[in-house]
Design a protein around this motif. Sequence first.
Motif, PDB file in Angstrom:
ATOM      1  N   PHE A 158       9.708  -2.473  -7.057  1.00  0.00           N
ATOM      2  CA  PHE A 158       8.313  -2.586  -6.612  1.00  0.00           C
ATOM      3  C   PHE A 158       8.047  -1.660  -5.429  1.00  0.00           C
ATOM      4  O   PHE A 158       6.945  -1.104  -5.312  1.00  0.00           O
ATOM      5  N   LEU A 159       9.037  -1.476  -4.555  1.00  0.00           N
ATOM      6  CA  LEU A 159       8.873  -0.537  -3.444  1.00  0.00           C
ATOM      7  C   LEU A 159       8.691   0.882  -3.974  1.00  0.00           C
ATOM      8  O   LEU A 159       7.836   1.631  -3.487  1.00  0.00           O
ATOM      9  N   ILE A 160       9.482   1.234  -4.973  1.00  0.00           N
ATOM     10  CA  ILE A 160       9.344   2.564  -5.586  1.00  0.00           C
ATOM     11  C   ILE A 160       7.953   2.731  -6.177  1.00  0.00           C
ATOM     12  O   ILE A 160       7.329   3.790  -6.043  1.00  0.00           O
ATOM     13  N   PHE A 161       7.456   1.692  -6.830  1.00  0.00           N
ATOM     14  CA  PHE A 161       6.110   1.740  -7.410  1.00  0.00           C
ATOM     15  C   PHE A 161       5.058   1.946  -6.328  1.00  0.00           C
ATOM     16  O   PHE A 161       4.163   2.798  -6.469  1.00  0.00           O
ATOM     17  N   LEU A 162       5.145   1.186  -5.232  1.00  0.00           N
ATOM     18  CA  LEU A 162       4.145   1.288  -4.167  1.00  0.00           C
ATOM     19  C   LEU A 162       4.169   2.656  -3.504  1.00  0.00           C
ATOM     20  O   LEU A 162       3.121   3.306  -3.332  1.00  0.00           O
ATOM     21  N   VAL A 163       5.367   3.115  -3.124  1.00  0.00           N
ATOM     22  CA  VAL A 163       5.468   4.413  -2.452  1.00  0.00           C
ATOM     23  C   VAL A 163       5.048   5.535  -3.399  1.00  0.00           C
ATOM     24  O   VAL A 163       4.335   6.468  -3.012  1.00  0.00           O
ATOM     25  N   GLY A 164       5.477   5.437  -4.666  1.00  0.00           N
ATOM     26  CA  GLY A 164       5.101   6.456  -5.640  1.00  0.00           C
ATOM     27  C   GLY A 164       3.603   6.513  -5.870  1.00  0.00           C
ATOM     28  O   GLY A 164       3.006   7.598  -5.912  1.00  0.00           O
ATOM     29  N   ALA A 165       2.963   5.344  -6.009  1.00  0.00           N
ATOM     30  CA  ALA A 165       1.514   5.293  -6.220  1.00  0.00           C
ATOM     31  C   ALA A 165       0.776   5.860  -5.014  1.00  0.00           C
ATOM     32  O   ALA A 165      -0.172   6.651  -5.152  1.00  0.00           O
ATOM     33  N   PHE A 166       1.210   5.464  -3.825  1.00  0.00           N
ATOM     34  CA  PHE A 166       0.592   5.967  -2.598  1.00  0.00           C
ATOM     35  C   PHE A 166       0.714   7.484  -2.516  1.00  0.00           C
ATOM     36  O   PHE A 166      -0.259   8.194  -2.232  1.00  0.00           O
ATOM     37  N   ALA A 167       1.932   7.992  -2.754  1.00  0.00           N
ATOM     38  CA  ALA A 167       2.182   9.424  -2.588  1.00  0.00           C
ATOM     39  C   ALA A 167       1.428  10.260  -3.613  1.00  0.00           C
ATOM     40  O   ALA A 167       0.879  11.316  -3.289  1.00  0.00           O
ATOM     41  N   VAL A 168       1.384   9.788  -4.850  1.00  0.00           N
ATOM     42  CA  VAL A 168       0.674  10.545  -5.893  1.00  0.00           C
ATOM     43  C   VAL A 168      -0.823  10.575  -5.609  1.00  0.00           C
ATOM     44  O   VAL A 168      -1.450  11.645  -5.594  1.00  0.00           O
ATOM     45  N   LEU A 169      -1.409   9.414  -5.372  1.00  0.00           N
ATOM     46  CA  LEU A 169      -2.861   9.323  -5.222  1.00  0.00           C
ATOM     47  C   LEU A 169      -3.356   9.989  -3.940  1.00  0.00           C
ATOM     48  O   LEU A 169      -4.254  10.826  -3.961  1.00  0.00           O
TER      49      LEU A 169
ATOM     50  N   LEU B 179       3.198  17.851   1.087  1.00  0.00           N
ATOM     51  CA  LEU B 179       4.353  17.072   1.532  1.00  0.00           C
ATOM     52  C   LEU B 179       4.352  15.685   0.891  1.00  0.00           C
ATOM     53  O   LEU B 179       5.400  15.173   0.477  1.00  0.00           O
ATOM     54  N   THR B 180       3.184  15.079   0.792  1.00  0.00           N
ATOM     55  CA  THR B 180       3.087  13.748   0.203  1.00  0.00           C
ATOM     56  C   THR B 180       3.351  13.781  -1.300  1.00  0.00           C
ATOM     57  O   THR B 180       3.987  12.877  -1.849  1.00  0.00           O
ATOM     58  N   VAL B 181       2.878  14.816  -1.978  1.00  0.00           N
ATOM     59  CA  VAL B 181       3.181  14.968  -3.401  1.00  0.00           C
ATOM     60  C   VAL B 181       4.683  15.165  -3.600  1.00  0.00           C
ATOM     61  O   VAL B 181       5.273  14.625  -4.548  1.00  0.00           O
ATOM     62  N   LEU B 182       5.314  15.919  -2.706  1.00  0.00           N
ATOM     63  CA  LEU B 182       6.768  16.103  -2.783  1.00  0.00           C
ATOM     64  C   LEU B 182       7.490  14.768  -2.608  1.00  0.00           C
ATOM     65  O   LEU B 182       8.491  14.504  -3.288  1.00  0.00           O
TER      66      LEU B 182
ATOM     67  N   LEU C 215      -5.271  13.751  -3.434  1.00  0.00           N
ATOM     68  CA  LEU C 215      -6.593  13.725  -2.808  1.00  0.00           C
ATOM     69  C   LEU C 215      -6.642  14.667  -1.606  1.00  0.00           C
ATOM     70  O   LEU C 215      -7.598  15.441  -1.438  1.00  0.00           O
ATOM     71  N   GLU C 216      -5.608  14.618  -0.765  1.00  0.00           N
ATOM     72  CA  GLU C 216      -5.608  15.482   0.419  1.00  0.00           C
ATOM     73  C   GLU C 216      -5.399  16.946   0.036  1.00  0.00           C
ATOM     74  O   GLU C 216      -5.989  17.845   0.636  1.00  0.00           O
ATOM     75  N   LEU C 217      -4.578  17.168  -0.968  1.00  0.00           N
ATOM     76  CA  LEU C 217      -4.366  18.535  -1.451  1.00  0.00           C
ATOM     77  C   LEU C 217      -5.670  19.108  -1.997  1.00  0.00           C
ATOM     78  O   LEU C 217      -6.019  20.274  -1.735  1.00  0.00           O
ATOM     79  N   TYR C 218      -6.418  18.297  -2.732  1.00  0.00           N
ATOM     80  CA  TYR C 218      -7.704  18.736  -3.277  1.00  0.00           C
ATOM     81  C   TYR C 218      -8.695  19.049  -2.153  1.00  0.00           C
ATOM     82  O   TYR C 218      -9.409  20.068  -2.200  1.00  0.00           O
TER      83      TYR C 218
END
Length: 219
Positions: free
Chosen positions: A107-118, A146-149, A122-125
């Motif tokens: 679940f931690l992987i899911f949360l961090v992954g969702a946060f980082a992708v979304l 950096l967040t996408v990475l 958004l910030e990259l755009y």
Amino acid sequence: MSSPDDKHIDKYDDKYVQPGRYWPWVLLRALPALVAAVVITFSQDHSARLGFAMFGVLALAGGIAVLLGALRTLHPGVARWCFVVQGILGVVLGAIALFSGSAGLPFLIFLVGAFAVLTGFLELYSGLRARGRSDSARDWLFAGALTVLLAIVVLVVPADYTQPFTGPDGVERALTASIILVGVLGAYAAILGVYLVIAGLSLKWAPRAVAATAAESGS
């Protein structure tokens, strides 16, 4: 009729942010990242529970800074709403993490992954849209990339990954997905925090540099 000095200053107008008011929010966003980086670096416990706590602090407090900074200092437009959504995502996912300490590594992987992708995209755009029209564009591009990475690293490492090894003292140990994930989160927080401090101070000094340039031009 505007004077030559006015035209010179207009050339430096930021179409996205108000630099003189935006920089404190950048520094506030850096603070929870630096706190998370220090705690993770000096903690021998790289369990999922620590990961939930530190990600929660980073995402929740950072999300509040992003949200309020966007509402108070960004000019109306697409970029502003991208940061509003980014801030809300950080607040929501960070709050969930703080109340999910015993939920387990997947679940931690899911949360961090969702946060980082979304939030990363958004910030990259926002950075891509503002490129050439805002001094903050390069900062948004860096933070977004950096967040996408972070998302790529988090989602690539299997939750059940375990690699036994022998330490320098001859004791058998194991490198686990939890150690990798929390360590990567700490590295991400350190890089982001330091970069945001530099970016915030640069924005603070930018109006002075513009004024000095205008004064020299008019003299």
